[in-house]
Design an enzyme around this catalytic site. Structure first.
Site, short mmCIF file in Angstrom:
data_model
loop_
_atom_site.label_atom_id
_atom_site.label_comp_id
_atom_site.label_asym_id
_atom_site.label_seq_id
_atom_site.Cartn_x
_atom_site.Cartn_y
_atom_site.Cartn_z
N HIS A 93 -13.05 -1.89 -5.93
CA HIS A 93 -11.75 -2.24 -6.52
C HIS A 93 -11.74 -1.80 -7.98
O HIS A 93 -12.78 -1.82 -8.65
CB HIS A 93 -11.52 -3.75 -6.40
N GLU A 150 -4.83 2.59 -4.73
CA GLU A 150 -4.28 1.65 -5.71
C GLU A 150 -4.17 2.33 -7.07
O GLU A 150 -5.18 2.44 -7.78
CB GLU A 150 -5.19 0.43 -5.84
P1 PGA Z 1 -1.45 -6.85 -7.21
O1 PGA Z 1 -3.01 -6.56 -7.01
O2 PGA Z 1 -0.84 -6.93 -5.86
O3 PGA Z 1 -1.40 -8.14 -7.97
O4 PGA Z 1 -0.92 -5.71 -8.02
C1 PGA Z 1 -3.45 -5.62 -6.09
C2 PGA Z 1 -4.93 -5.45 -6.22
O5 PGA Z 1 -5.43 -5.47 -7.37
O6 PGA Z 1 -5.65 -5.32 -5.20
#
Ligand code: PGA
Length: 223
Positions: A93, A150
């Protein structure tokens, strides 16, 4: 519509009572078809929500040791996690890459461990890590991982600035070109009940990795 994988990443949030209240609300509210849910709580809360598995919800972790069982103080290995009933692991992550200096090579070691213990890795990448992360994995691992795309700037706690969907789809195509045409690809970054239709109804996107909106059962069950 095919079933979408919706993964709750609770990060370092919730107490035991907050977690059990979430489970109660989730049970009342989760009505959507075509959803496979995975909940990734902070590890100490896991025993308190584990019976969600009876509702068909899979249990995941937010990290996993790059080593197996043994003398690795502070780490939790796939060996223990498998025994606990964990089926998924979020790996690499952006917060782990940023705050804990995790490299794509380290993430690859965690992928190997997860797969060795029958745990499905969900590997997070932003644009600049796509090629590097793929190169760190074996051909077989590349086929087996789920990828969560992401964009860091889209994560709610890093600004929550969403890209136009065309931009997102172009990156997802690049991920498929790099990892394999059959790759399962999730999108993450401020996914919430207002915008989830854009992501979850799109054929090229297999699901969502959700932070902020996953903390509130009323929001999570609307995705
Ligand atoms: P968020 O986080 O939905 O609060 O943007 C997503 C993540 O960090 O996995």
């Amino acid at each position: 519509m095919k079933t979408k994988l919706v993964v709750a990443n609770w990060k370092s949030n919730k107490t035991i009572s907050e977690a059990t209240a979430w489970v109660q609300a989730f049970r009342q509210l989760a009505k959507k078809e075509n959803r496979q849910y995975v909940v990734c709580p902070p590890l100490p809360l896991l025993p308190f929500i584990l019976d969600l598995k009876q509702d068909g919800v899979a249990m995941g972790v937010q990290d996993l040791s790059p080593f197996g069982a043994g003398a690795y103080t502070g780490e939790v290995s796939g060996y223990s996690l498998q025994d606990l009933g964990i089926s998924h692991a979020i790996l690499g992550h952006s917060e782990r890459r940023k705050y804990f200096q995790e490299s794509s090579v380290l993430v690859a070691q965690k992928v190997t461990q997860a797969l060795d213990f029958g745990i499905q890795p969900i590997v997070c990448v932003d644009r600049e890590q796509i090629e590097e992360q793929a190169a760190a994995l074996s051909a077989d691992e590349k086929k087996k991982v789920i990828i969560a795309y992401e964009p860091v700037h889209a994560i709610s706690t890093f600004g929550g600035k969403e890209d136009p969907i065309e931009v997102t789809l172009a990156v997802i195509e690049k991920i498929r070109d790099t990892f394999g045409k059959e790759s399962v690809i999730l999108y993450g970054g401020s996914v919430n009940p207002e915008n989830s239709i854009v992501y979850l109804e799109h054929e090229a996107i297999d699901g969502a990795l959700v932070g902020g909106a996953s903390l509130i059962a009323e929001q999570f069950t609307q995705l």
